[in-house]
Design a protein around this motif. Sequence first.
Motif, short mmCIF file in Angstrom:
data_model
loop_
_atom_site.label_atom_id
_atom_site.label_comp_id
_atom_site.label_asym_id
_atom_site.label_seq_id
_atom_site.Cartn_x
_atom_site.Cartn_y
_atom_site.Cartn_z
N ALA A 102 0.83 -1.20 0.00
CA ALA A 102 0.00 0.00 0.00
C ALA A 102 0.87 1.25 0.00
O ALA A 102 0.59 2.22 -0.72
N PHE A 103 1.92 1.26 0.81
CA PHE A 103 2.81 2.41 0.87
C PHE A 103 3.58 2.55 -0.44
O PHE A 103 3.84 3.66 -0.89
N GLY A 104 3.91 1.44 -1.06
CA GLY A 104 4.60 1.48 -2.34
C GLY A 104 3.75 2.11 -3.43
O GLY A 104 4.24 2.91 -4.23
N TYR A 105 2.47 1.79 -3.44
CA TYR A 105 1.57 2.38 -4.43
C TYR A 105 1.44 3.88 -4.19
O TYR A 105 1.50 4.68 -5.12
N LEU A 106 1.29 4.28 -2.92
CA LEU A 106 1.16 5.69 -2.59
C LEU A 106 2.44 6.45 -2.94
O LEU A 106 2.39 7.54 -3.52
N LEU A 107 3.59 5.87 -2.63
CA LEU A 107 4.86 6.51 -2.96
C LEU A 107 5.04 6.63 -4.46
O LEU A 107 5.53 7.65 -4.96
N HIS A 108 4.63 5.62 -5.21
CA HIS A 108 4.73 5.67 -6.66
C HIS A 108 3.88 6.80 -7.22
O HIS A 108 4.30 7.52 -8.13
N GLU A 109 2.67 6.97 -6.70
CA GLU A 109 1.80 8.04 -7.16
C GLU A 109 2.39 9.41 -6.86
O GLU A 109 2.35 10.31 -7.70
N ILE A 110 2.93 9.58 -5.67
CA ILE A 110 3.52 10.87 -5.29
C ILE A 110 4.75 11.16 -6.14
O ILE A 110 4.91 12.27 -6.65
N MET A 111 5.61 10.17 -6.31
CA MET A 111 6.85 10.38 -7.07
C MET A 111 6.56 10.63 -8.55
O MET A 111 7.31 11.33 -9.20
N SER A 112 5.47 10.08 -9.06
CA SER A 112 5.17 10.28 -10.47
C SER A 112 4.82 11.73 -10.77
O SER A 112 4.88 12.16 -11.91
N TYR A 113 4.43 12.49 -9.75
CA TYR A 113 4.18 13.92 -9.91
C TYR A 113 5.38 14.75 -9.47
O TYR A 113 5.61 15.83 -10.01
N LEU A 114 6.14 14.27 -8.49
CA LEU A 114 7.27 15.04 -7.99
C LEU A 114 8.44 15.08 -8.97
O LEU A 114 9.13 16.10 -9.06
N ILE A 115 8.69 13.99 -9.68
CA ILE A 115 9.82 13.95 -10.61
C ILE A 115 9.66 15.00 -11.72
O ILE A 115 10.59 15.77 -11.97
N PRO A 116 8.50 15.09 -12.40
CA PRO A 116 8.37 16.14 -13.42
C PRO A 116 8.46 17.55 -12.83
O PRO A 116 9.02 18.45 -13.46
N MET A 117 7.93 17.74 -11.62
CA MET A 117 8.04 19.06 -10.99
C MET A 117 9.49 19.40 -10.68
O MET A 117 9.91 20.54 -10.85
N ALA A 118 10.25 18.40 -10.23
CA ALA A 118 11.67 18.62 -9.98
C ALA A 118 12.41 18.92 -11.27
O ALA A 118 13.33 19.76 -11.28
N MET A 119 12.01 18.28 -12.37
CA MET A 119 12.64 18.57 -13.66
C MET A 119 12.36 20.01 -14.09
O MET A 119 13.24 20.69 -14.63
N ILE A 120 11.15 20.49 -13.84
CA ILE A 120 10.80 21.87 -14.18
C ILE A 120 11.65 22.83 -13.36
O ILE A 120 12.20 23.80 -13.89
N VAL A 121 11.78 22.57 -12.07
CA VAL A 121 12.57 23.44 -11.20
C VAL A 121 14.04 23.41 -11.61
O VAL A 121 14.69 24.46 -11.69
N LEU A 122 14.57 22.23 -11.88
CA LEU A 122 15.97 22.13 -12.29
C LEU A 122 16.21 22.78 -13.65
O LEU A 122 17.25 23.40 -13.87
N GLY A 123 15.25 22.66 -14.56
CA GLY A 123 15.37 23.34 -15.84
C GLY A 123 15.38 24.84 -15.69
O GLY A 123 16.17 25.55 -16.31
N TYR A 124 14.51 25.36 -14.83
CA TYR A 124 14.48 26.80 -14.56
C TYR A 124 15.79 27.25 -13.94
O TYR A 124 16.34 28.29 -14.30
#
Length: 103
Positions: free
Chosen positions: A28-50
């Motif tokens: 259950a925690f793995g599924y929740l972590l996967h969902e959170i990370m699937s949104y955090l990684i693109p946001m981190a890419m946007i911040v790093l690109g900026y």
Amino acid sequence: MRMDRNKSLAILLIVVGALILLSNFTPAFGYLLHEIMSYLIPMAMIVLGYYGIRSGNRVIGWVILILGLLILIGKLSWLIGPLLAVGLIIFGISLLRGRGPRY
């Protein structure tokens, strides 16, 4: 207690490692972590690109920023589609009432 950069990095690495271990042992925690990370990684890419654009490395910064935006738009398509549909309905109703743009 004063935290320097190395201690905060060490704590961050420990937390990330613990989250990865927990995600492997609890489904259950793995599924929740996967969902959170699937949104955090693109946001981190946007911040790093900026950050890359601001620091002078414009080409790599723009590539990472645009790639992060495209991934995030793909992840948020479940929200963008219905919002677009509601916007089109509202715009159509305003055209029928005669309050739309005049061409």
